[in-house]
Design a protein around this motif. Structure first.
Motif, PDB file in Angstrom:
ATOM      1  N   UNK A 276       0.833  -1.214   0.000  1.00 36.62           N
ATOM      2  CA  UNK A 276       0.000   0.000   0.000  1.00 36.62           C
ATOM      3  C   UNK A 276       0.867   1.264   0.000  1.00 36.62           C
ATOM      4  N   UNK A 277       0.626   2.159  -0.945  1.00 40.51           N
ATOM      5  CA  UNK A 277       1.510   3.292  -1.152  1.00 40.51           C
ATOM      6  C   UNK A 277       1.226   4.517  -0.319  1.00 40.51           C
ATOM      7  N   UNK A 278      -0.010   4.633   0.186  1.00 41.09           N
ATOM      8  CA  UNK A 278      -0.394   5.821   0.944  1.00 41.09           C
ATOM      9  C   UNK A 278       0.532   6.167   2.093  1.00 41.09           C
ATOM     10  N   UNK A 279       0.823   5.223   2.991  1.00 42.58           N
ATOM     11  CA  UNK A 279       1.720   5.526   4.115  1.00 42.58           C
ATOM     12  C   UNK A 279       3.111   5.966   3.673  1.00 42.58           C
ATOM     13  N   UNK A 280       3.598   5.394   2.562  1.00 38.20           N
ATOM     14  CA  UNK A 280       4.937   5.753   2.087  1.00 38.20           C
ATOM     15  C   UNK A 280       4.944   7.157   1.484  1.00 38.20           C
ATOM     16  N   UNK A 281       3.848   7.561   0.806  1.00 39.16           N
ATOM     17  CA  UNK A 281       3.751   8.929   0.284  1.00 39.16           C
ATOM     18  C   UNK A 281       3.806   9.921   1.449  1.00 39.16           C
ATOM     19  N   UNK A 282       3.100   9.623   2.523  1.00 38.12           N
ATOM     20  CA  UNK A 282       3.097  10.477   3.716  1.00 38.12           C
ATOM     21  C   UNK A 282       4.510  10.595   4.288  1.00 38.12           C
ATOM     22  N   UNK A 283       5.235   9.483   4.291  1.00 36.69           N
ATOM     23  CA  UNK A 283       6.605   9.477   4.821  1.00 36.69           C
ATOM     24  C   UNK A 283       7.548  10.269   3.915  1.00 36.69           C
ATOM     25  N   UNK A 284       7.452  10.057   2.593  1.00 40.42           N
ATOM     26  CA  UNK A 284       8.312  10.761   1.639  1.00 40.42           C
ATOM     27  C   UNK A 284       8.070  12.262   1.663  1.00 40.42           C
ATOM     28  N   UNK A 285       6.789  12.648   1.879  1.00 36.44           N
ATOM     29  CA  UNK A 285       6.417  14.062   1.853  1.00 36.44           C
ATOM     30  C   UNK A 285       7.111  14.864   2.949  1.00 36.44           C
ATOM     31  N   UNK A 286       7.535  14.204   4.005  1.00 35.39           N
ATOM     32  CA  UNK A 286       8.231  14.894   5.093  1.00 35.39           C
ATOM     33  C   UNK A 286       9.648  15.295   4.684  1.00 35.39           C
ATOM     34  N   UNK A 287      10.141  14.669   3.614  1.00 32.22           N
ATOM     35  CA  UNK A 287      11.525  14.897   3.199  1.00 32.22           C
ATOM     36  C   UNK A 287      11.640  15.811   1.975  1.00 32.22           C
ATOM     37  N   UNK A 288      10.491  16.169   1.366  1.00 29.99           N
ATOM     38  CA  UNK A 288      10.533  16.949   0.134  1.00 29.99           C
ATOM     39  C   UNK A 288      10.057  18.379   0.295  1.00 29.99           C
ATOM     40  N   UNK A 289      10.004  19.085  -0.853  1.00 32.07           N
ATOM     41  CA  UNK A 289       9.516  20.465  -0.897  1.00 32.07           C
ATOM     42  C   UNK A 289       8.402  20.567  -1.931  1.00 32.07           C
TER      43      UNK A 289
END
Length: 337
Positions: free
Chosen positions: A183-196
């Motif tokens: 499931x990709x949703x949790x990983x998108x949330x995690x990646x979003x903390x590292x991007x702009x």
């Protein structure tokens, strides 16, 4: 004055890929819960395969029920009612839980209580602290994005919902575009903390209604990724996750806060699997604080599908008189009312 008898409800949930059984006391106290997830099975296919899900439910349902009773130190004689998810969900999966619940009801003579899956997600909040009415509920999951007004217990008035993709579905499809497994949703949330927030994406259904539409946003991400690939440019996964998440959370938050003001409610509750999303939690908490309102989230363990929420909701469904006959069947689509 005679004390009221404690009510113990055994709930069964099998609407998708979790086989779960739980016993809840008086609608608010979890006694025991067992959840058997199939995520590792379906990860190989990039999503839930209905036929495989139902087969695993058939294989595991009896064991899960027995383990829950053993964990609680109870027998079926100690149970007052049997609750089960009636719908919506995958019909093959739902039928397994329904037949198990009907069998238990028939054998024991205990009342059978059908529960709407979303009502379960809503009442997961009641396991943390008592919901105060009137309130507004934002339902965010893989299959739903709804705003529901509740004047009292087990009273549901839908004031808006998604016109196409649900928010969780959109998260998973965007994850797939950037190469993240289900499931990709949790990983998108995690990646979003590292991007702009560097990619410009359209604001979905930017109007005064309480409806949502995420298909355009999903298509914009797909087109962006395709255009970058055509030019030989690499996607910055972290920045795309941030841009996507901030766009979608901002839209959901604005409409929710607007609805709270119009319906004059002081309490907002969040329900469904996407309620575990940290960005959504932080943003709604911040915006509610600005206007002096309260927001509640279910405990992380109750965000995804579980039988605890079904047994909790069933306590109030039974009070309303929602007792089913053994002729009841599961429903893949079902209105919340």
């Amino acid at each position: 004055m005679k004390e009221e008898k404690d009510i113990y409800i055994l709930g069964i949930e099998s609407s998708c890929d979790e086989t779960s059984c739980s016993i809840v006391k008086n609608g608010t106290e979890e006694i025991a819960t067992v959840i058997l997830s199939q995520i590792d099975v379906h990860k190989n296919f990039g999503g839930v395969v209905p036929e495989i899900a139902s087969r695993h439910h058939v294989k595991n349902i009896t064991m899960v029920i027995e383990e829950c009773l053993e964990k609680a130190g109870m027998t079926l004689e100690d149970i007052d009612s049997i609750a089960v998810t009636e719908g919506p969900g995958l019909i093959g999966s739902l039928l397994v839980g329904m037949e198990a619940a009907k069998t238990l009801s028939f054998v024991t003579g205990k009342p059978l209580i059908p529960v709407h899956h979303i009502a379960g997600h809503i009442y997961a909040n009641n396991l943390e602290s008592r919901m105060t009415f009137p309130l507004l509920c934002l339902v965010v999951s893989g299959g739903h994005t709804d705003l529901i007004y509740m004047e009292k217990d087990y009273s549901f008035q839908k004031i808006g919902g998604t016109l196409d993709d649900a928010i969780g579905e959109c998260y998973d499809k965007v994850a797939r575009v950037v190469g993240i497994n289900y499931p990709g949703g949790p990983m998108i949330d995690k990646l979003a903390k590292e991007g702009r927030h560097t990619y410009q994406l359209p604001t979905p259904l930017n109007d005064d209604s309480y409806n949502f539409s995420f298909s355009g946003l999903k298509s914009a991400v797909i087109n962006l990724a395709h255009n970058l690939e055509q030019r030989g440019e690499k996607i910055n996964k972290e920045d795309l996750a941030t841009s996507f998440q901030e766009t979608i959370v901002d839209t959901v938050t604005k409409k929710t806060i607007h609805a709270m003001k119009e319906y004059k409610v002081d309490h907002l509750i969040i329900a469904g699997g996407v309620s575990a999303n940290k960005k959504l939690r932080d943003t709604l908490t911040e915006e509610c604080e600005k206007i002096g309102k309260t927001v509640s989230f279910p405990a992380m363990k109750y965000c995804t599908d579980n039988a605890t929420m079904i047994a909790a909701a069933a306590y109030y469904a039974k009070k309303r008189g929602d007792i089913a006959s053994l002729s009841i069947s599961s429903k893949s689509t079902l209105l919340l009312k």
